[in-house]
Every structure is written in C-alpha cells, then in structure tokens.
Scaffold this motif. Structure first.
Motif, PDB file in Angstrom:
ATOM      1  N   THR A 112     -25.528 -32.043  27.195  1.00  0.00           N
ATOM      2  CA  THR A 112     -26.317 -31.094  26.404  1.00  0.00           C
ATOM      3  C   THR A 112     -25.779 -31.005  24.983  1.00  0.00           C
ATOM      4  N   GLY A 113     -26.395 -30.128  24.221  1.00  0.00           N
ATOM      5  CA  GLY A 113     -25.930 -29.862  22.860  1.00  0.00           C
ATOM      6  C   GLY A 113     -24.830 -28.814  22.906  1.00  0.00           C
ATOM      7  N   GLN A 114     -25.024 -27.735  22.188  1.00  0.00           N
ATOM      8  CA  GLN A 114     -24.016 -26.675  22.133  1.00  0.00           C
ATOM      9  C   GLN A 114     -23.907 -25.949  23.473  1.00  0.00           C
ATOM     10  N   THR A 115     -22.715 -25.419  23.735  1.00  0.00           N
ATOM     11  CA  THR A 115     -22.487 -24.615  24.928  1.00  0.00           C
ATOM     12  C   THR A 115     -21.760 -23.327  24.559  1.00  0.00           C
ATOM     13  N   LEU A 116     -21.912 -22.351  25.413  1.00  0.00           N
ATOM     14  CA  LEU A 116     -21.170 -21.094  25.318  1.00  0.00           C
ATOM     15  C   LEU A 116     -20.758 -20.731  26.730  1.00  0.00           C
ATOM     16  N   ALA A 117     -19.463 -20.712  26.988  1.00  0.00           N
ATOM     17  CA  ALA A 117     -18.959 -20.358  28.314  1.00  0.00           C
ATOM     18  C   ALA A 117     -18.541 -18.897  28.327  1.00  0.00           C
ATOM     19  N   LEU A 118     -18.912 -18.200  29.399  1.00  0.00           N
ATOM     20  CA  LEU A 118     -18.487 -16.832  29.645  1.00  0.00           C
ATOM     21  C   LEU A 118     -17.882 -16.812  31.042  1.00  0.00           C
ATOM     22  N   SER A 119     -16.876 -15.970  31.226  1.00  0.00           N
ATOM     23  CA  SER A 119     -16.208 -15.961  32.524  1.00  0.00           C
ATOM     24  C   SER A 119     -15.949 -14.543  32.998  1.00  0.00           C
ATOM     25  N   GLY A 120     -15.187 -14.429  34.067  1.00  0.00           N
ATOM     26  CA  GLY A 120     -15.013 -13.159  34.742  1.00  0.00           C
ATOM     27  C   GLY A 120     -14.014 -12.201  34.133  1.00  0.00           C
ATOM     28  N   ASP A 121     -13.307 -12.605  33.117  1.00  0.00           N
ATOM     29  CA  ASP A 121     -12.318 -11.720  32.527  1.00  0.00           C
ATOM     30  C   ASP A 121     -12.087 -12.145  31.085  1.00  0.00           C
ATOM     31  N   SER A 122     -11.336 -11.372  30.380  1.00  0.00           N
ATOM     32  CA  SER A 122     -11.054 -11.650  28.981  1.00  0.00           C
ATOM     33  C   SER A 122     -10.211 -12.913  28.821  1.00  0.00           C
ATOM     34  N   CYS A 123     -10.372 -13.583  27.705  1.00  0.00           N
ATOM     35  CA  CYS A 123      -9.609 -14.782  27.379  1.00  0.00           C
ATOM     36  C   CYS A 123      -8.109 -14.469  27.418  1.00  0.00           C
ATOM     37  N   ALA A 124      -7.325 -15.421  27.920  1.00  0.00           N
ATOM     38  CA  ALA A 124      -5.878 -15.218  27.997  1.00  0.00           C
ATOM     39  C   ALA A 124      -5.116 -16.454  27.511  1.00  0.00           C
ATOM     40  N   ILE A 125      -5.709 -17.198  26.579  1.00  0.00           N
ATOM     41  CA  ILE A 125      -5.048 -18.407  26.078  1.00  0.00           C
ATOM     42  C   ILE A 125      -3.755 -18.050  25.345  1.00  0.00           C
ATOM     43  N   CYS A 126      -3.845 -17.077  24.469  1.00  0.00           N
ATOM     44  CA  CYS A 126      -2.680 -16.672  23.672  1.00  0.00           C
ATOM     45  C   CYS A 126      -1.962 -15.500  24.342  1.00  0.00           C
ATOM     46  N   GLY A 127      -0.667 -15.460  24.192  1.00  0.00           N
ATOM     47  CA  GLY A 127       0.091 -14.323  24.693  1.00  0.00           C
ATOM     48  C   GLY A 127      -0.347 -13.031  24.031  1.00  0.00           C
ATOM     49  N   LYS A 128      -0.611 -13.092  22.743  1.00  0.00           N
ATOM     50  CA  LYS A 128      -1.139 -11.956  21.980  1.00  0.00           C
ATOM     51  C   LYS A 128      -2.250 -12.476  21.085  1.00  0.00           C
ATOM     52  N   CYS A 129      -3.430 -11.936  21.269  1.00  0.00           N
ATOM     53  CA  CYS A 129      -4.596 -12.349  20.491  1.00  0.00           C
ATOM     54  C   CYS A 129      -4.401 -11.957  19.019  1.00  0.00           C
ATOM     55  N   ALA A 130      -4.948 -12.741  18.129  1.00  0.00           N
ATOM     56  CA  ALA A 130      -4.870 -12.475  16.696  1.00  0.00           C
ATOM     57  C   ALA A 130      -5.779 -11.323  16.266  1.00  0.00           C
ATOM     58  N   TYR A 131      -6.638 -10.848  17.159  1.00  0.00           N
ATOM     59  CA  TYR A 131      -7.583  -9.778  16.853  1.00  0.00           C
ATOM     60  C   TYR A 131      -6.850  -8.526  16.435  1.00  0.00           C
ATOM     61  N   PRO A 132      -7.282  -7.801  15.463  1.00  0.00           N
ATOM     62  CA  PRO A 132      -8.369  -8.046  14.519  1.00  0.00           C
ATOM     63  C   PRO A 132      -7.891  -8.594  13.178  1.00  0.00           C
ATOM     64  N   ASP A 133      -6.583  -8.867  13.082  1.00  0.00           N
ATOM     65  CA  ASP A 133      -5.987  -9.211  11.793  1.00  0.00           C
ATOM     66  C   ASP A 133      -6.283 -10.627  11.309  1.00  0.00           C
ATOM     67  N   GLU A 134      -6.446 -11.562  12.228  1.00  0.00           N
ATOM     68  CA  GLU A 134      -6.682 -12.966  11.879  1.00  0.00           C
ATOM     69  C   GLU A 134      -7.791 -13.514  12.756  1.00  0.00           C
ATOM     70  N   PRO A 135      -8.410 -14.626  12.335  1.00  0.00           N
ATOM     71  CA  PRO A 135      -9.430 -15.246  13.191  1.00  0.00           C
ATOM     72  C   PRO A 135      -8.819 -15.780  14.490  1.00  0.00           C
ATOM     73  N   CYS A 136      -9.663 -16.004  15.460  1.00  0.00           N
ATOM     74  CA  CYS A 136      -9.232 -16.586  16.731  1.00  0.00           C
ATOM     75  C   CYS A 136      -8.534 -17.921  16.458  1.00  0.00           C
ATOM     76  N   ARG A 137      -7.407 -18.146  17.117  1.00  0.00           N
ATOM     77  CA  ARG A 137      -6.645 -19.382  16.949  1.00  0.00           C
ATOM     78  C   ARG A 137      -7.271 -20.560  17.702  1.00  0.00           C
ATOM     79  N   HIS A 138      -8.097 -20.270  18.714  1.00  0.00           N
ATOM     80  CA  HIS A 138      -8.683 -21.309  19.567  1.00  0.00           C
ATOM     81  C   HIS A 138     -10.165 -21.050  19.810  1.00  0.00           C
ATOM     82  N   PRO A 139     -10.976 -20.963  18.752  1.00  0.00           N
ATOM     83  CA  PRO A 139     -12.381 -20.594  18.954  1.00  0.00           C
ATOM     84  C   PRO A 139     -13.158 -21.566  19.842  1.00  0.00           C
TER      85      PRO A 139
END
Length: 181
Positions: A112-139
C-alpha cells in the motif's frame, strides 16, 4: 485493494500470532470524545507522550486523519495472565503485541501507500518521551494508542465482528493499521 493483494497480505498474516482480524473502510471507525475523557482522567500517560492525547491532537483531528486513509486492518492478539487485575502483569504482555503491530504495518507497507499504525497502549520506544519540549525522536516508528485517538474499541470490535473479551485472565490487545491504496 484487489482480492489478490488482500489474499497475499492475509497469507503473511497467518504467520503472525493474530487471533482475529477484519478489513474496514476508513469511514467505519467509531470515535467519541468520551474515550478521550477516560484517557484524561484515568491514564498516567496523558499529557506525557506524542503518542497520547493531547499530543496526538483532538479527537476530531484524529478522526480526520484516520478517515483520510482508504481502509484499516483491525486485529487482535491475546496473552494469558495469572491475574487480569494485576496491571503490571497485564501490561508486561504488551511488548509482543507491539511487535505484531510493527510486523503488520511492515506487511501492509509492501502493498500500500501510506500507513498509520495504532495499538493497545501508548508508545514506549523511548525511556522518556521528548513531549512537549522537542519533536518525537522516532516519528516513523511511533505507534499511538487506539483509544488515545478517541476510537471506541468495543464498538470497533462489534463492527469488525471481533471478540472483545476472550475469557477470564486473557488479555485481548487490539491494534489497527490504516492504509492508502
């Protein structure tokens, strides 16, 4: 999406621990502001991640984004736990579901073309999310929460013909990948 492509995708899905899945059109997804109020009042991740409200935008903004896609593949995985009331034990089963969600997104991206994945819980890639001070490190890797987008999972399950509950002490994780053709 052609029947041939859908069959190829479904064949690849059979190699994953997906319990049930269904194809839905983008406009068939049930949204509600009430789901967002539950996030705001009960979830400790609210206001601390780009993958959760308010970082994902308003429910209306999320609905517009989701409806811009041609369709979505809704799916479930399950995990057995000793005590469904034990949130630590229950949430410990999330990692496997997130891996399945990433795998399904990868499969759909091949067809397919573009995708958007949603899952059962909040993203946990980073130990501490950059929100709201900086953009997402892994968009490109971030997977927001289905409920955080304001999607009513019990209604979604009903529309998709997917079981919402799979027994006592069984965690049913929902995910979905939106796609453009």
């Amino acid at each position: 999406m052609t029947d041939e492509i859908r069959s190829e995708i479904e064949e690849k899905l059979s190699g994953l621990p997906v319990v049930q899945y269904a194809w839905l059109a983008g406009g068939e997804i049930p949204f509600s502001e009430r789901v967002r109020s539950i996030c705001r009042e009960e979830c400790p991740r609210y206001g601390s991640s780009w993958a959760c409200p308010p970082g994902v935008g308003t429910v209306e903004e999320c609905r517009i984004v989701c409806e811009s896609y041609d369709g979505a593949l809704v799916f479930t995985t399950i995990a057995e736990v000793q005590d469904i009331e034990n949130m630590e034990e229950t949430l410990a089963t999330r990692k496997e579901h997130e891996e399945v969600t990433r795998g399904i997104r990868h499969i759909l991206q091949q067809y397919t073309g573009q995708t958007l994945a949603l899952s059962g819980d909040s993203c946990a890639i980073c130990g501490k999310c950059a929100y709201p001070d900086e953009p997402c490190r892994h968009p490109g890797e971030m997977i927001p929460c289905v409920e955080g987008y304001g999607i009513v999972v019990p209604l979604l399950a009903e529309q998709a013909g997917i079981e919402f509950m799979n027994g006592s002490n069984v965690v049913t994780w929902f995910g979905m990948v939106f796609f453009t053709e």
